[in-house]
Design a protein around this motif. Sequence first.
Motif, PDB file in Angstrom:
ATOM      1  N   ILE A  71       3.113   3.239 -14.973  1.00  0.00           N
ATOM      2  CA  ILE A  71       2.395   2.069 -15.485  1.00  0.00           C
ATOM      3  C   ILE A  71       3.154   0.791 -15.143  1.00  0.00           C
ATOM      4  O   ILE A  71       2.561  -0.237 -14.796  1.00  0.00           O
ATOM      5  CB  ILE A  71       2.184   2.196 -17.008  1.00  0.00           C
ATOM      6  N   GLY A  72       4.499   0.866 -15.229  1.00  0.00           N
ATOM      7  CA  GLY A  72       5.304  -0.289 -14.848  1.00  0.00           C
ATOM      8  C   GLY A  72       5.121  -0.667 -13.389  1.00  0.00           C
ATOM      9  O   GLY A  72       5.049  -1.854 -13.045  1.00  0.00           O
ATOM     10  N   VAL A  73       5.016   0.342 -12.509  1.00  0.00           N
ATOM     11  CA  VAL A  73       4.768   0.071 -11.089  1.00  0.00           C
ATOM     12  C   VAL A  73       3.400  -0.590 -10.906  1.00  0.00           C
ATOM     13  O   VAL A  73       3.255  -1.571 -10.161  1.00  0.00           O
ATOM     14  CB  VAL A  73       4.863   1.373 -10.263  1.00  0.00           C
ATOM     15  N   VAL A 112       0.839  -1.208   0.000  1.00  0.00           N
ATOM     16  CA  VAL A 112       0.000   0.000   0.000  1.00  0.00           C
ATOM     17  C   VAL A 112       0.871   1.254   0.000  1.00  0.00           C
ATOM     18  O   VAL A 112       0.590   2.220  -0.729  1.00  0.00           O
ATOM     19  CB  VAL A 112      -0.952  -0.013   1.214  1.00  0.00           C
ATOM     20  N   VAL A 113       1.947   1.246   0.795  1.00  0.00           N
ATOM     21  CA  VAL A 113       2.847   2.408   0.834  1.00  0.00           C
ATOM     22  C   VAL A 113       3.473   2.638  -0.530  1.00  0.00           C
ATOM     23  O   VAL A 113       3.552   3.785  -1.020  1.00  0.00           O
ATOM     24  CB  VAL A 113       3.936   2.199   1.908  1.00  0.00           C
ATOM     25  N   LEU A 114       3.932   1.570  -1.197  1.00  0.00           N
ATOM     26  CA  LEU A 114       4.529   1.704  -2.517  1.00  0.00           C
ATOM     27  C   LEU A 114       3.534   2.236  -3.527  1.00  0.00           C
ATOM     28  O   LEU A 114       3.844   3.144  -4.318  1.00  0.00           O
ATOM     29  CB  LEU A 114       5.070   0.349  -2.979  1.00  0.00           C
ATOM     30  N   LEU A 115       2.317   1.698  -3.514  1.00  0.00           N
ATOM     31  CA  LEU A 115       1.301   2.120  -4.471  1.00  0.00           C
ATOM     32  C   LEU A 115       0.888   3.572  -4.244  1.00  0.00           C
ATOM     33  O   LEU A 115       0.780   4.359  -5.195  1.00  0.00           O
ATOM     34  CB  LEU A 115       0.087   1.200  -4.361  1.00  0.00           C
ATOM     35  N   VAL A 116       0.677   3.938  -2.984  1.00  0.00           N
ATOM     36  CA  VAL A 116       0.289   5.316  -2.675  1.00  0.00           C
ATOM     37  C   VAL A 116       1.420   6.291  -2.999  1.00  0.00           C
ATOM     38  O   VAL A 116       1.179   7.376  -3.552  1.00  0.00           O
ATOM     39  CB  VAL A 116      -0.128   5.429  -1.194  1.00  0.00           C
ATOM     40  N   SER A 117       2.650   5.920  -2.698  1.00  0.00           N
ATOM     41  CA  SER A 117       3.791   6.785  -2.984  1.00  0.00           C
ATOM     42  C   SER A 117       3.950   6.999  -4.491  1.00  0.00           C
ATOM     43  O   SER A 117       4.154   8.136  -4.949  1.00  0.00           O
ATOM     44  CB  SER A 117       5.071   6.183  -2.408  1.00  0.00           C
ATOM     45  N   ALA A 118       3.866   5.911  -5.255  1.00  0.00           N
ATOM     46  CA  ALA A 118       3.999   6.030  -6.709  1.00  0.00           C
ATOM     47  C   ALA A 118       2.879   6.880  -7.294  1.00  0.00           C
ATOM     48  O   ALA A 118       3.119   7.713  -8.173  1.00  0.00           O
ATOM     49  CB  ALA A 118       4.001   4.641  -7.344  1.00  0.00           C
ATOM     50  N   THR A 119       1.654   6.681  -6.802  1.00  0.00           N
ATOM     51  CA  THR A 119       0.525   7.469  -7.299  1.00  0.00           C
ATOM     52  C   THR A 119       0.684   8.936  -6.945  1.00  0.00           C
ATOM     53  O   THR A 119       0.417   9.824  -7.767  1.00  0.00           O
ATOM     54  CB  THR A 119      -0.791   6.927  -6.721  1.00  0.00           C
TER      55      THR A 119
END
Length: 204
Positions: free
Chosen positions: A148-150, A31-38
């Motif tokens: 998109i890669g993430v 979740v941290v990775l997804l939120v940070s990337a977004t």
Amino acid sequence: MGEDRRIYVHKSLGGGAVADVLLWKRRCGAVVLLVSATSLWFLFEKAGYNILSFTANVILLLVAILFFWAKSASLLNRPLPPIPDLEISEESILKAADILQVWTNQALSVARDISVGGNLKLFLKVVFGLWFISYIGSFFNFLTLLYIGVLLSMSVPVLYHKYQDQVDEKLMVAHKTIHTQYRKIDNNILQKIPMVRNKEKKAQ
């Protein structure tokens, strides 16, 4: 059997913390990775924030916080900020150099097969791959492609891990179809090119 194959998916992703995040075994990290990337994508792509200014401001803020923390700690007899020893180990550098060497040698080997060996099939594959990358790049900039890669790395492995049997079945059918079509193209087109004929006569 299915469980062993699922373990293989985890090992193919490195088998460590990264694999756990990509397969959502560590939900907090995922979740941290997804939120940070977004958030970063929104700041740089939609809000128009400059990456150089953002990096400088973040570093400036961290330096200011650490400076005033250290000053206040010395005045109030508090502990200093817990800053770890940030060093890159020699092992990490050698490992990165080995990976870079493998990629470079592979690229040079492909270039040699095309330029010296006259490998027409490999040439067509490289041309198609570069054209496809250029075509996709005309729709998205580098940051969007990275985002998109993430998203794909956070979704494709876990979906494949969950529906591996069904996906493998479909991929086998697709592979057989593509292989059949490729052989038809090879027999009907590539074998008629004089350069290919000459190479076959020399080989004989």
